[in-house]
Design an enzyme around this catalytic site. Structure first.
Site, PDB file in Angstrom:
ATOM      1  N   ASN B  96      51.252  40.759  31.841  1.00  0.00           N
ATOM      2  CA  ASN B  96      52.255  41.434  31.009  1.00  0.00           C
ATOM      3  C   ASN B  96      53.375  41.906  31.932  1.00  0.00           C
ATOM      4  OD1 ASN B  96      53.602  42.945  29.106  1.00  0.00           O
ATOM      5  ND2 ASN B  96      52.079  44.585  29.020  1.00  0.00           N
ATOM      6  N   ASP B 306      42.690  48.924  26.856  1.00  0.00           N
ATOM      7  CA  ASP B 306      43.903  48.156  26.562  1.00  0.00           C
ATOM      8  C   ASP B 306      45.150  48.928  27.023  1.00  0.00           C
ATOM      9  OD1 ASP B 306      45.047  45.811  25.788  1.00  0.00           O
ATOM     10  OD2 ASP B 306      45.227  46.329  23.674  1.00  0.00           O
TER      11      ASP B 306
END
Lengths: 309, 418
Positions: B96, B306
């Site tokens: 990411n 997460d």
């Protein structure tokens, strides 16, 4: 009750029934005022209101502006079809810039649901939601109920069907809350593709057959199909939509009773209703527009009186 | 490293000292003695903490640390510091980033940034070039550099044939393919779970169907290809049921769930608070109950924070425009303990390592210590002061949590919170 339970009008779901009654009683007074030769009162001479329209609007903007001017408020207007985000400035910054010019109240239309709620948490002004995405359009629901009350005497116990594009409609949601709060029964009717899957959990009836819906109701509120909010086609053609969900004079005449027809505008004549329906005695569409000014005057007056405290 | 740990309750079902309170002597980076009372032999650093419990080091299968490209959100150094302070000795970091980690040299860069840290940082490489979903990235080359799995972070592979080929190709070198469970045509422009709350807020919904279609598709593909698949962050009851069935068929499938999807329902979104905007979205009570059951019966292999730091400029805006994601490392232990017993919480936090190529290290004499130190009973309200991350987008802000971390001993280093 002499004052509202809220400091902002962000949506009908944040109001109590008494708030609605107070707004209506205040609107009764203002409706009388706007029908006088001198249509203006000096109530809000010390209040400045900014109308911020981040989405296109004609009638709502005019109606608010007129309501504000009839109350003698100072008014500034800001319109931008583009959201401020696209220009690089955040919504909070845009509004704070305007507020630093000593503005007391903000009337805002915005394409994103919750924009008014968001703003009310981060800026220091009274906020009136003039429509936020598919969330709420509280003054429209108030003027709709006010118009039903005017035509039928009371909202309580009445059966109202909202017809059309429920999925993309802030008017539908605000009307559902307002009507239920006042004790009316609500049904939604339209193609299944334009009805939110879980809407029945709000306690509304769902009907996909227009004739059945019209036979059930006292009032039909016809919504516009919001093509501009659709990313794909939810029905094959306008023609086919009209075949199933358009109200014609023939259809109205074939019902067992005479129902009242409403429309928040703008009307697509020949799509959701035919011209002879729009212009018939059963239609209160233009009453809605006039009542809109009185109801908005009431809302602004009541919120402004809380600022003055 | 020479340390004497005093009076620690050992929670490690694989250890012969499980459920006992012991002193532990660590000399030259190895546990040399475990006994109910050990005298400090030579002025070693002594660790003596209130209600001290220790377990195997904790593992998180999905974190984002911003670097390279999103340093305003988080850096690798501060991310590792956050992980250590939150009790994690190993974390899997997503691609990411900007540019996306999709080459051997990118993996080498990540590794170089985490060398010699107490926390092991395990990089994921993108499955497709630039995570654009059209062409496979150089999976084998990244694998040789140390990529532990291949995943286009939060981006579904829309083309089923590409997913088929990815599973087949990666199986040549036993590579782990991850597939984000969302069918984008169904989710559309949705920003939260499609249900009664989205209806009342006028926000566009992401139907559970969007996830379940994709999970079904991927399980069919996996059955055909015989590869090795991990589905990160499932969120619906039907997904749990689908994966439970797939495991009965002995498919090589694992999955994870985010802690916030076990803890919150979409009801919390009623005032458009963007801290609750996550992907997959918070779902209904039925889903939460099924997910918890899935964790308990082992259908769900891993629970992840997460962890995804997002700067305030992308959170303090209109809900539609706000970015998905929450930080979660700091609150992971305290939140899990609100749902599960301490024993189950530790079991959850130490599971899934082998899927990402890490060996487990039990707390026994002769082993190098890979240990998390904590007090399972501390009750507190999670606040901004508990956040180590650079970004403060915490879904658990103002929640009452249970259990605080003291620190870790790992990679021959000790990191203790002040």
């Amino acid at each position: 009750m002499s004052e509202l339970s809220v400091n902002h009008l962000l949506g009908i779901k944040y109001l109590k029934e008494e708030d609605i009654q107070l707004i209506f009683e205040t609107a009764d007074h203002f409706k009388e005022v706007i029908n006088r030769p001198i249509k203006k009162v000096p109530s809000l001479r010390d209040i400045t209101i900014a109308n911020l329209f981040f989405e296109n609007s004609t009638r709502t903007k005019l109606s608010f502006e007129l309501a504000e001017k009839r109350l003698s408020a100072d008014v500034i207007n800001f319109s931008s079809a583009q959201s401020s985000v696209k220009k690089g400035e955040s919504l909070i910054d845009t509004v704070n810039n305007i507020l630093s010019m000593k503005v007391d109240m903000v009337v805002m239309r915005h394409p994103n649901p919750g924009a008014g709620v968001f703003l009310s948490k981060h800026v220091n002004a009274s906020i009136v939601n003039a429509g936020d995405g598919a969330h709420e359009h509280p003054t429209q629901a108030l003027l709709d109920s006010y118009s039903i009350r005017e035509r039928l005497g009371d909202v309580k116990g009445k059966k109202v069907v909202i017809v059309g594009d429920i999925l993309h409609s802030r008017v539908a949601l605000s009307n559902i809350y307002a009507l239920q709060l006042q004790g009316a029964q609500v049904m939604v009717c339209g193609p299944k593709t334009l009805i939110p899957k879980y809407i029945d959990k709000l306690g509304v009836k769902v009907e996909t057959n227009l004739r059945k819906a019209l036979n059930w109701c006292d009032v039909a509120n016809m919504l516009r199909v919001q093509n501009e909010r659709m990313d794909i086609s939810y029905f094959p053609s306008t023609r086919e939509y009209t075949q199933q969900f358009g109200v014609s004079k023939d259809l109205l005449n074939s019902l067992d009773k005479e129902i009242t027809i409403m429309h928040p505008g703008p009307i697509n004549r020949g799509v959701e209703i035919t011209s002879d329906v729009a212009d018939s005695k059963q239609s209160i569409i233009l009453d809605q527009v006039q009542n809109g000014v009185a109801v908005r005057m009431a809302v602004i007056y009541l919120l402004a009186s809380k600022i003055k405290q | 490293m020479n340390i004497l740990i005093k009076s620690a309750t050992i929670i490690d079902s694989k250890s012969e000292f499980h459920n006992t309170t012991q002193d532990l002597l660590i000399e030259n980076g190895v546990i040399v003695k475990v006994s109910n009372s050990i005298k400090n032999p030579n002025n070693y650093q002594e660790v003596k903490l209130d209600n001290l419990h220790i377990s195997q080091g904790w593992f998180d299968s999905s974190v984002s640390f911003g670097e390279p490209g999103f340093e305003e959100r988080e850096t690798i150094q501060n991310g590792l510091k956050t992980a250590a302070s939150s009790g994690f000795t190993a974390v899997v970091v997503n691609a990411n980033t900007n540019p996306v980690v999709d080459k051997n040299s990118d993996i080498t860069f990540i590794n170089s940034k985490s060398n010699n840290h107490a926390v092991a940082l395990l990089p994921i490489g993108a499955l497709t070039v630039g995570s654009k979903g059209s062409d496979l990235a150089e999976l084998y080359d990244m694998n040789t550099a140390g990529a532990v799995a291949f995943y286009d972070y939060k981006k579904p592979i829309s083309n089923p044939n590409l997913m088929k080929i990815a599973l087949q190709y990666a199986s040549n070198f036993d590579g782990l393919v991850c597939s984000f469970p969302q069918e984008n045509k169904i989710s559309g422009h949705g920003v939260m779970n499609e249900h009664i709350t989205s209806t009342t807020l006028g926000l566009k919904g992401i139907p559970a169907l969007a996830e379940e279609l994709q999970v079904s598709r991927d399980l069919f593909l996996l059955e055909y290809t015989g590869g090795k698949l991990h589905i990160p962050t499932i969120s619906t009851a039907t997904s749990v049921a689908l994966i439970r069935e797939a495991k009965k068929k002995k498919l090589n499938i694992t999955c994870s769930v985010a802690i916030h999807n076990l803890y919150f329902t979409d009801n919390v979104l009623t005032d458009f608070n963007t801290h609750f905007k996550v992907l997959p979205p918070l779902r209904t009570k039925t889903d939460v109950e099924a997910l918890i059951e899935g964790v308990k019966d082992g259908t769900i292999d891993m629970v992840t924070s997460d962890h995804n730091p997002i700067d305030i400029e992308h959170k303090k805006i209109e809900f539609d425009h706000a970015k998905h994601g929450t930080i979660g490392l700091e609150s992971a232990f305290g939140a899990l303990q609100k749902i599960f017993t301490t024993k189950k919480t530790i079991d959850i936090l130490t599971k899934g390592k082998s899927r990402f190529g890490i060996e487990k290290s039990t707390i026994n004499i002769g082993n190098e210590p890979n240990i998390t130190l904590f007090n399972p009973d501390t009750k507190y309200t999670f606040s901004i002061n508990d956040i180590v991350s650079k970004s403060k987008n915490a879904i658990f802000e103002n929640e009452d949590l249970k259990g605080k971390v003291y620190g870790i001993i790992s990679n021959n280093k000790i990191v203790l919170n002040a």
